[in-house]
Enzyme design. Structure first.
Site, short mmCIF file in Angstrom:
data_model
loop_
_atom_site.label_atom_id
_atom_site.label_comp_id
_atom_site.label_asym_id
_atom_site.label_seq_id
_atom_site.Cartn_x
_atom_site.Cartn_y
_atom_site.Cartn_z
N HIS A 19 33.60 -14.09 -5.24
CA HIS A 19 33.40 -12.66 -5.03
C HIS A 19 34.65 -11.98 -4.48
O HIS A 19 34.56 -10.92 -3.87
CB HIS A 19 32.22 -12.42 -4.09
CG HIS A 19 30.90 -12.78 -4.69
ND1 HIS A 19 29.70 -12.60 -4.03
CD2 HIS A 19 30.57 -13.31 -5.89
CE1 HIS A 19 28.69 -13.01 -4.81
NE2 HIS A 19 29.21 -13.45 -5.93
N ASP A 56 30.66 -17.21 -3.37
CA ASP A 56 30.64 -15.95 -2.61
C ASP A 56 32.09 -15.53 -2.38
O ASP A 56 32.96 -15.86 -3.18
CB ASP A 56 29.86 -16.12 -1.31
CG ASP A 56 29.19 -14.83 -0.86
OD1 ASP A 56 29.91 -13.83 -0.70
OD2 ASP A 56 27.96 -14.81 -0.65
#
Length: 419
Positions: free
Chosen positions: A327, A304
Site C-alpha cells: 500500500h 499493507d
C-alpha cells in the site's frame, strides 16, 4: 455551551516531487534487490497539476476546515544522517560469541527453544563490554512470545541472526492477558546501543492469523464466526536508543513486520521484507513516537503499507526503498478516535514503488487534530501504481461513510456454514 468540536483540524505542509511512469495497477518489481539508483524527477505535482521539472517542486499549504492559524514552515531536513555510536564494524574486539545452542537450543522439529533464548540473552546482558549473541546458521529455531529486556543490561549487544527464528503456527500457542493492548511476538525493550543483524531470517508464520483476521473479513464484506483482531506484531523495538537493525530478512508476519516505538537514533538498512499481498495489516516497517530514524536500502513486499509513519515521529529519513506489492509509503493514519497527533520533518527520497495499491499518502481520521509538517516526497519513481498521490483527511480503514465526523461501517453480511 461548550464550543462544537471541529471535524477536521489537521494542517499539512509538504513538498512533492515525483517521477511517475504509469498509474495502472499490476506488476511486480523485477528483482528482489533494494534499489540503489537515485531517480531523477520528471514532474512535480501540485494538487494533481503537473509542471515541468525546471520549475522545481512546489510547496503545498493545505488547511482543513477549522484551522485557525498558519504554521510556519521549519527548515527541511538537509543532512538527515546523524552520528551513531557502536554500529556494527566500529566496535572494539569482542570475546567469543554467546550461542543459543550452548543453552540448549535445538533448532529442529518444532522444538520450543524459548527457554534457551531467554538464558542466552540473560548471559549476554550480564556480560561487561561488547558481546555477540549468536543464532547459528542452517537451523529453524521456534520461539514463543518473548521480551529481550535491556533494563539490567551492562553490555553493548550485537545479536547476530544467521539462522531462522520462527513463530509457532497455531495462534493458540500465544497468551494475551490484556485484550485491550497491542500484542507482540518478539520485543526488544529498553536496550541501549543494540545491533541486530543478519543475514538470517525472522519468520512470523502468520498464515493462520491472516485467515481469521477481522480486517480481512471486512475486505470481503463477510463476518466469519470467531474472527479476531489479536494478531501480534512480529518484531518490536520499544524505547531503544542508538539502535541499528541491518541485513535481515522478515517473512510472513502475523501482523506488522517491524515496529519502532518510542525509539531515538535508529538506523535500519538492507532489510528484506517479503509477505503475501493478500495478508491483512502486515505493514513492513512501522514507526511511531520515534525520533531521528534513517530507513534505507531495503526491499519490502507486503499486504499493507511498506512503511507507515505515525504520530509523535520526528526527523524521519527514508531513502532507496523498493516497495511493492503493498500500500505504498504513508504518513498516518493520524487522529484516530479524536486524538491529537503530530508528525514533522519527514523526507522520503529516491524510492521506487511498483504494483502497489497506493503510492505516497498522508491520511488523517475525521474528528482528530494536530499537524503533519515539513513532509517531503522527492524523486519517487512509480510503476503500475493505482493511486499515486493521496492526501486524505476523511480516512477510514474500511469501506465506511463519514457521518458527523465519525466512521460508520456498513452492515456486514454473515456467512452461513452448513453443518
Amino acid at each position: 455551551m461548550a464550543p462544537q468540536r471541529q471535524l477536521f483540524s489537521f494542517c499539512i505542509f509538504s513538498v512533492l516531487s515525483f517521477s511517475t511512469i504509469t498509474s495502472g495497477y499490476g506488476g511486480t518489481l523485477p528483482d528482489n534487490k533494494p534499489s540503489t539508483q537515485r531517480f531523477a524527477p520528471k514532474y512535480s505535482y501540485k494538487l494533481g497539476k503537473s509542471v515541468p521539472q525546471e520549475a522545481g517542486p512546489e510547496r503545498l499549504s493545505l488547511h482543513t476546515l477549522g484551522s485557525r492559524s498558519t504554521l510556519q514552515s521549519k527548515r527541511m531536513v538537509t543532512n538527515p544522517f546523524r552520528p551513531f555510536h557502536n554500529v556494527s564494524g566500529a566496535r572494539p574486539s569482542t570475546p567469543a560469541p554467546i550461542s543459543v545452542n550452548n543453552f540448549g537450543a535445538k533448532g529442529i522439529d518444532h522444538t520450543d527453544d524459548t527457554e534457551a533464548f531467554q538464558k542466552a540473552w540473560a548471559e549476554a546482558c550480564s556480560s561487561n563490554g561488547a558481546v555477540v549473541l549468536l543464532v547459528p546458521p542452517h537451523r529453524n529455531y521456534f520461539v514463543k512470545q518473548f521480551t529481550f529486556s535491556g533494563a539490567q543490561c551492562k553490555s553493548h549487544i550485537t545479536m547476530q541472526i544467521q539462522g531462522t527464528i520462527m513463530a509457532f503456527e497455531d495462534p493458540k500457542t500465544y497468551h494475551f492477558p490484556d485484550k485491550s493492548k497491542q500484542h507482540y511476538w518478539l520485543t526488544f525493550e529498553r536496550v541501549q546501543n543494540l545491533v541486530v543483524e543478519g543475514p538470517g531470517t525472522i519468520n512470523g508464520n502468520g498464515e493462520k492469523w491472516w485467515q481469521s483476521s477481522c480486517k480481512q473479513n471486512n475486505i470481503t464484506r463477510t463476518l466469519v464466526p470467531n474472527c479476531n483482531n489479536d494478531a501480534p506484531t512480529a518484531v518490536t523495538f520499544k524505547k531503544c536508543n542508538n539502535l541499528t537493525v541491518h541485513n535481515l530478512n522478515f517473512e510472513k508476519a502475523q501482523q506488522k513486520h517491524v515496529s519502532f516505538e518510542n525509539c531515538t537514533d535508529v538506523k535500519a538498512s538492507r532489510l528484506r521484507i517479503n509477505t503475501s499481498e493478500a495478508s491483512p495489516n502486515t505493514d513492513g516497517i512501522h514507526v511511531t513516537e520515534t525520533k531521528n530514524i534513517d530507513i534505507s536500502m531495503s526491499r519490502i513486499s507486503t499486504g499493507d503499507d511498506c512503511i507507515s509513519i505515525m504520530g509523535g515521529s520526528r526527523n524521519v529519513y527514508v531513502a532507496n526503498i523498493a516497495c511493492g506489492p503493498g500500500h505504498g509509503i504513508s504518513i498516518g493514519s493520524l487522529g484516530k478516535g479524536g486524538s491529537e497527533d503530530h508528525v514533522s520533518d519527514v523526507r522520503v527520497f529516491g524510492c521506487k514503488l511498483t504494483g502497489t495499491m497506493y503510492g505516497v499518502r498522508i491520511k488523517t481520521w475525521p474528528g482528530g487534530s494536530g499537524y503533519a509538517t515539513n513532509i517531503t516526497f522527492q524523486m519517487i519513481q512509480m510503476d503500475n501504481v493505482t493511486n499515486p498521490i493521496i492526501i486524505d483527511q476523511n480516512y477510514c480503514d474500511t469501506e465506511t461513510k463519514v457521518i458527523n465526523g465519525e466512521c460508520k461501517p456498513p452492515p456486514l453480511q454473515v456467512e452461513k456454514y452448513s453443518s
